[in-house]
Design a protein around this motif. Structure first.
Motif, PDB file in Angstrom:
ATOM      1  N   HIS A  52      -5.810   0.256  11.311  1.00 34.19           N
ATOM      2  CA  HIS A  52      -5.167  -1.029  11.627  1.00 34.19           C
ATOM      3  C   HIS A  52      -6.133  -1.882  12.444  1.00 34.19           C
ATOM      4  N   HIS A  76       0.842  -1.203   0.000  1.00 32.05           N
ATOM      5  CA  HIS A  76       0.000   0.000   0.000  1.00 32.05           C
ATOM      6  C   HIS A  76       0.875   1.249   0.000  1.00 32.05           C
ATOM      7  N   HIS A 117       1.378   3.943   1.932  1.00 32.78           N
ATOM      8  CA  HIS A 117       1.996   4.675   3.039  1.00 32.78           C
ATOM      9  C   HIS A 117       3.514   4.693   2.877  1.00 32.78           C
ATOM     10  N   ASP A 176      -0.347  -3.841   6.080  1.00 30.86           N
ATOM     11  CA  ASP A 176      -1.189  -3.343   7.171  1.00 30.86           C
ATOM     12  C   ASP A 176      -2.619  -3.711   6.828  1.00 30.86           C
ATOM     13  N   HIS A 222       5.992   1.873   3.622  1.00 31.25           N
ATOM     14  CA  HIS A 222       5.841   0.619   2.871  1.00 31.25           C
ATOM     15  C   HIS A 222       6.174   0.816   1.388  1.00 31.25           C
ATOM     16  N   HIS A 239      -7.204  -1.570   4.501  1.00 33.48           N
ATOM     17  CA  HIS A 239      -6.394  -0.582   5.241  1.00 33.48           C
ATOM     18  C   HIS A 239      -6.540   0.813   4.628  1.00 33.48           C
ATOM     19  N   GLU A 259       2.091   5.011  10.549  1.00 26.35           N
ATOM     20  CA  GLU A 259       1.458   6.230  10.046  1.00 26.35           C
ATOM     21  C   GLU A 259       0.475   6.800  11.058  1.00 26.35           C
TER      22      GLU A 259
HETATM   23 ZN   LIG Z   1      -0.133   1.642   6.403  1.00 26.01          ZN
END
Ligand SMILES: [Zn+2]
Ligand SMILES: [Zn+2]
Length: 386
Positions: free
Chosen positions: A307, A60, A62, A137, A65, A116, A356
């Motif tokens: 999360h 994803h 963020h 996540d 990542h 997520h 995050e």
């Molecule tokens: Zn994340």
């Protein structure tokens, strides 16, 4: 999962199933920890690597990542706009639909919804009769802004553990939004703007999607609005949002407004236009801890996380049917011990993923290339930084 044996916040644990920084590969493991990131030896690719590599599968968008500098990226379709915006239009990016499979060096790879943020995926790997899933996540309760989490059967599951302590239990979506709407409505009636701090990618859009937009106008900070545009383009319904300087917003309108801004806007001059009497709140899973709320210095804390909470983590792990579980970023030692007590083979993977939820960086959801996640991470007070 209530149990007298459940670990508590603040508890120091000795792990029996392996140390948090263990991860010594067993022969034939489909994912091993390397200095660059989580690596698939037969497939010769990495999952969310933190150092530049040839082939990166990204769970994803963020920033901890999805990092800059990889030669080739693979991600879910809906991540494409987020990744290009953050990492550059010129990245070499291949995308897959959820459930679509490709075979690379004999490894069958497919992506499955993680619930997520937009485009977030679990990575399923199948090779030599074994199935591994790396979760990235994830969150179990559907929120309407991305594809809901789907359990994927596997032998070995790699789970995150950001909120891997039994104290973390999220309110349901309806309960959460009743609370937020009530706060906003009372502030509006009192002529005070309501400023809600939330992470710019994912959290902000989820809040926008869920609030009652009839209460007043909604203002989105400049770090949030470009991501709203990405979500809208992907077909996610979000209410209309104004720019803070929009001439349509007079003083009366501003005093009824809900303002969605990243945490770092809290100390910025940008906030002054909403008047000296504004009400503010922070939206994060960490708000479940009273101390975190105090440290933030805001009027309110709303417990909202993208999360999984503790019951969610447990349900997800059970749902995979996995006998072996690797635990990454979060409450690694606690989770490893707990899973071991449940009869699973559990161990930790040391990773460089951040949080995050705790990021205080304005641009956290919309960073320039090279920016890392982070900021004034409070982290979980009971856990050492991973
Ligand atoms: Zn994340
Ligand atoms: Zn993460």
């Amino acid at each position: 999962m209530d149990s007298a044996n459940a670990p508590r916040a603040g508890e120091t644990v000795q792990t029996t199933g392996g140390r948090a920084d263990a991860g010594a590969p067993a022969a034939g493991d489909l994912v091993v920890a390397r200095p660059e990131g989580l690596y698939c030896p037969p497939g010769d690719f990495y999952i969310d690597p933190w150092r530049p590599v040839d082939r990166a599968v990204i769970t994803h968008g963020h920033s901890d990542h999805a990092r800059v500098g990889h030669a080739h990226y693979l991600a879910q379709h809906d991540s494409a706009a987020i990744l290009r915006r953050r990492l550059g239009d010129d990245i070499t990016l291949q995308t897959l639909a959820y459930g679509e499979a490709i075979v690379h060096h004999g490894v069958r790879l497919s992506l499955h919804p993680a619930g997520h943020v937009l485009g977030s995926a679990q990575v399923r790997l199948e090779h030599g009769g074994r199935v591994w899933v790396a979760s990235g996540d994830y969150k179990l309760e559907a929120d309407g802004t991305n594809a809901p989490f789907e359990p994927v059967r596997c032998d070995t599951f790699i789970t995150e553990s950001t909120f891997g302590l039994p104290i973390y239990r999220w309110p349901s979506q309806p309960a959460l939004f009743a609370e937020i709407n009530d706060w906003w409505r009372r502030n509006a009636e009192a002529g005070r703007a309501s400023v809600l701090y939330a992470y710019a990618l994912g959290k902000a859009q989820r809040l926008l999607h869920g609030v009652d937009a009839s209460i007043g106008p909604i203002v989105a900070h400049g770090a949030v609005e470009p991501l709203n545009a990405v979500y809208r383009a992907a077909g996610v319904r979000l209410p209309p949002t104004f720019n803070a300087g929009d001439p349509a917003l007079d003083k009366a309108a501003l005093s009824r407004a809900l303002v969605i801004a990243p945490p770092s806007a809290a100390s910025s001059p940008w906030l002054k236009r909403f008047g000296p009497d504004l009400a503010d709140a922070f939206a994060s899973g960490w708000m479940q801890l009273r101390g975190t709320r105090r440290r933030r210095g805001v009027d309110r804390g709303f417990v909202v996380s993208d999360h999984a909470d503790w019951p969610g983590l447990m349900a997800a792990i059970r749902g995979t049917g996995a006998e072996r579980v690797f635990v990454t970023h979060g409450s690694v030692a606690t989770m490893v011990r707990w899973l071991g007590e449940q009869g699973l083979r559990a161990q930790g993977f040391a990773t460089e993923y951040g949080d995050e939820e705790a990021a205080g960086d304005t641009a956290a959801g919309d960073t320039a290339p090279g920016d890392a996640a982070g900021g004034d991470a409070p982290a979980s007070p009971s856990e050492p930084a991973q």
